[in-house]
Design an enzyme around this catalytic site. Sequence first.
Site, PDB file in Angstrom:
ATOM      1  N   LYS A  99       0.846  -1.194   0.000  1.00  0.00           N
ATOM      2  CA  LYS A  99       0.000   0.000   0.000  1.00  0.00           C
ATOM      3  C   LYS A  99       0.882   1.244   0.000  1.00  0.00           C
ATOM      4  CE  LYS A  99      -2.401   1.583   3.561  1.00  0.00           C
ATOM      5  NZ  LYS A  99      -3.427   1.706   4.605  1.00  0.00           N
TER       6      LYS A  99
ATOM      7  N   ARG B  45     -10.203  -1.629   6.941  1.00  0.00           N
ATOM      8  CA  ARG B  45      -9.334  -2.456   7.789  1.00  0.00           C
ATOM      9  C   ARG B  45      -9.053  -1.787   9.123  1.00  0.00           C
ATOM     10  NH1 ARG B  45      -4.866   0.851   8.997  1.00  0.00           N
ATOM     11  NH2 ARG B  45      -3.130   0.624   7.505  1.00  0.00           N
TER      12      ARG B  45
ATOM     13  N   GLN C 171     -13.596   8.195   9.334  1.00  0.00           N
ATOM     14  CA  GLN C 171     -13.313   6.971  10.068  1.00  0.00           C
ATOM     15  C   GLN C 171     -14.347   6.700  11.151  1.00  0.00           C
ATOM     16  OE1 GLN C 171     -12.080   3.463  11.087  1.00  0.00           O
ATOM     17  NE2 GLN C 171     -11.153   4.534   9.363  1.00  0.00           N
TER      18      GLN C 171
ATOM     19  N   ASP D   9     -17.589  16.282  18.412  1.00  0.00           N
ATOM     20  CA  ASP D   9     -16.728  16.969  17.452  1.00  0.00           C
ATOM     21  C   ASP D   9     -17.042  18.454  17.524  1.00  0.00           C
ATOM     22  OD1 ASP D   9     -15.164  16.048  14.551  1.00  0.00           O
ATOM     23  OD2 ASP D   9     -15.886  18.105  14.698  1.00  0.00           O
TER      24      ASP D   9
ATOM     25  N   GLY E 159      -6.448   7.719  16.230  1.00  0.00           N
ATOM     26  CA  GLY E 159      -5.984   8.913  15.527  1.00  0.00           C
ATOM     27  C   GLY E 159      -4.479   9.069  15.406  1.00  0.00           C
ATOM     28  N   ALA E 160      -3.719   8.623  16.405  1.00  0.00           N
ATOM     29  CA  ALA E 160      -2.265   8.833  16.373  1.00  0.00           C
ATOM     30  C   ALA E 160      -1.623   7.885  15.367  1.00  0.00           C
ATOM     31  CB  ALA E 160      -1.676   8.615  17.758  1.00  0.00           C
ATOM     32  N   ASP E 161      -1.115   8.458  14.288  1.00  0.00           N
ATOM     33  CA  ASP E 161      -0.461   7.647  13.251  1.00  0.00           C
ATOM     34  C   ASP E 161       0.843   8.269  12.788  1.00  0.00           C
ATOM     35  OD1 ASP E 161      -1.429   9.839  11.921  1.00  0.00           O
ATOM     36  OD2 ASP E 161      -2.550   8.725  10.411  1.00  0.00           O
TER      37      ASP E 161
ATOM     38  N   LYS F  37       1.725  12.770  17.640  1.00  0.00           N
ATOM     39  CA  LYS F  37       0.272  12.752  17.834  1.00  0.00           C
ATOM     40  C   LYS F  37      -0.064  12.047  19.140  1.00  0.00           C
ATOM     41  CE  LYS F  37      -1.134  13.099  12.995  1.00  0.00           C
ATOM     42  NZ  LYS F  37      -1.963  12.516  11.901  1.00  0.00           N
TER      43      LYS F  37
ATOM     44  N   SER G 204      -3.842   1.579  18.044  1.00  0.00           N
ATOM     45  CA  SER G 204      -3.889   1.070  16.675  1.00  0.00           C
ATOM     46  C   SER G 204      -3.141   2.009  15.738  1.00  0.00           C
ATOM     47  CB  SER G 204      -5.349   0.941  16.220  1.00  0.00           C
ATOM     48  OG  SER G 204      -5.445   0.580  14.862  1.00  0.00           O
TER      49      SER G 204
END
Length: 332
Positions: free
Chosen positions: A71, A115, A143, A164, A223-225, A229, A296
């Site tokens: 990917k 996924r 998401q 939000d 959210g933390a990627d 973050k 995640s």
Amino acid sequence: MNTILLDSDDVDEHAALGDVIDAVEQAFAAFERGTTQMPAKSYIDLPQYNGDFRSMPAYLDTGEWDAAGLKWVNVHPDNPEDHDLPTVLGTMIYSDPETAFPLAIMDGTTLTMKRTGAAAAVATDYLAVEDASSLGLVGAGVQSYTQLEAISEVRPIEEVVISDPDDERVQRFVETYEDRFDVCGGSISEAGHCDVLSTVTPVEEPIVGLEDVGERTHVNAIGADAEGKHELADALLEAATIVIDDHEQCTHSGEINVPYRAGTLSDADIHGEIGELVVGSKAGRTGETGITVFDSTGLAIQDVAAARVVYERASVDGAGYGFDMVGFEGSP
């Protein structure tokens, strides 16, 4: 033999969430058993465009099937406002491990959404209370929709609270699901006191504190990627049973990356990886109380597992556009 081109609609139609959740669970198990190959996610940072590219190759063998792919994905936060494009765009190349033939090229953006939701569903199945019926969401972006769809596959979700600062996004979400769930907008604390909470924001300053969650809440920190973050306050992480998807990625760019670097958290504070729960070498939830957190970051094996589901189902349906990409006719 043709390569199949699958656009976002094709991926959305054929990524049946029940099947994707099962495939991602098998991928986590294969990762724990050591029957995967997954080089670390590589980054190309483009500060001049406020974005980055990420390369994510993987191979996995579940014992029932094997699969391989790559990917190529980005995160460009300015895209929606400046270019009328999604923040995340991705392309997935799905290949036959035996011959390396490119079986499919498919939209990786929708695949990523599916996924990611599936990973949260797997974690929720192992870490949330059995009778979890309420889901909180912090962040009303794309998401959040997949989180609800996926988590409701593994728990009987009835009540949904979404938080939000953008009231219009909250209203769109509520209108989408008001016929299926008891859904409303609310504060972060109201969302956090649900049985399950998924956080899907790009913040670098924590917005969910220990006081914002219930005594038995399971949190999917999505959210933390990227490095820096951080959605959950350190006190919340210190109080929780933490499960991660991959040690290297999570300590570099997951929810725990900031407190781990600061020394606030250490390996002793990490209960285990999700694959350990799946294969049974570590326990999931063991009581009715206690906060749990799933960090995640998203693994390439998840993309490959989900791509296999899409390819297999699309092939049966004759979906997509077939074309001769390789053009090899053999020796004369």
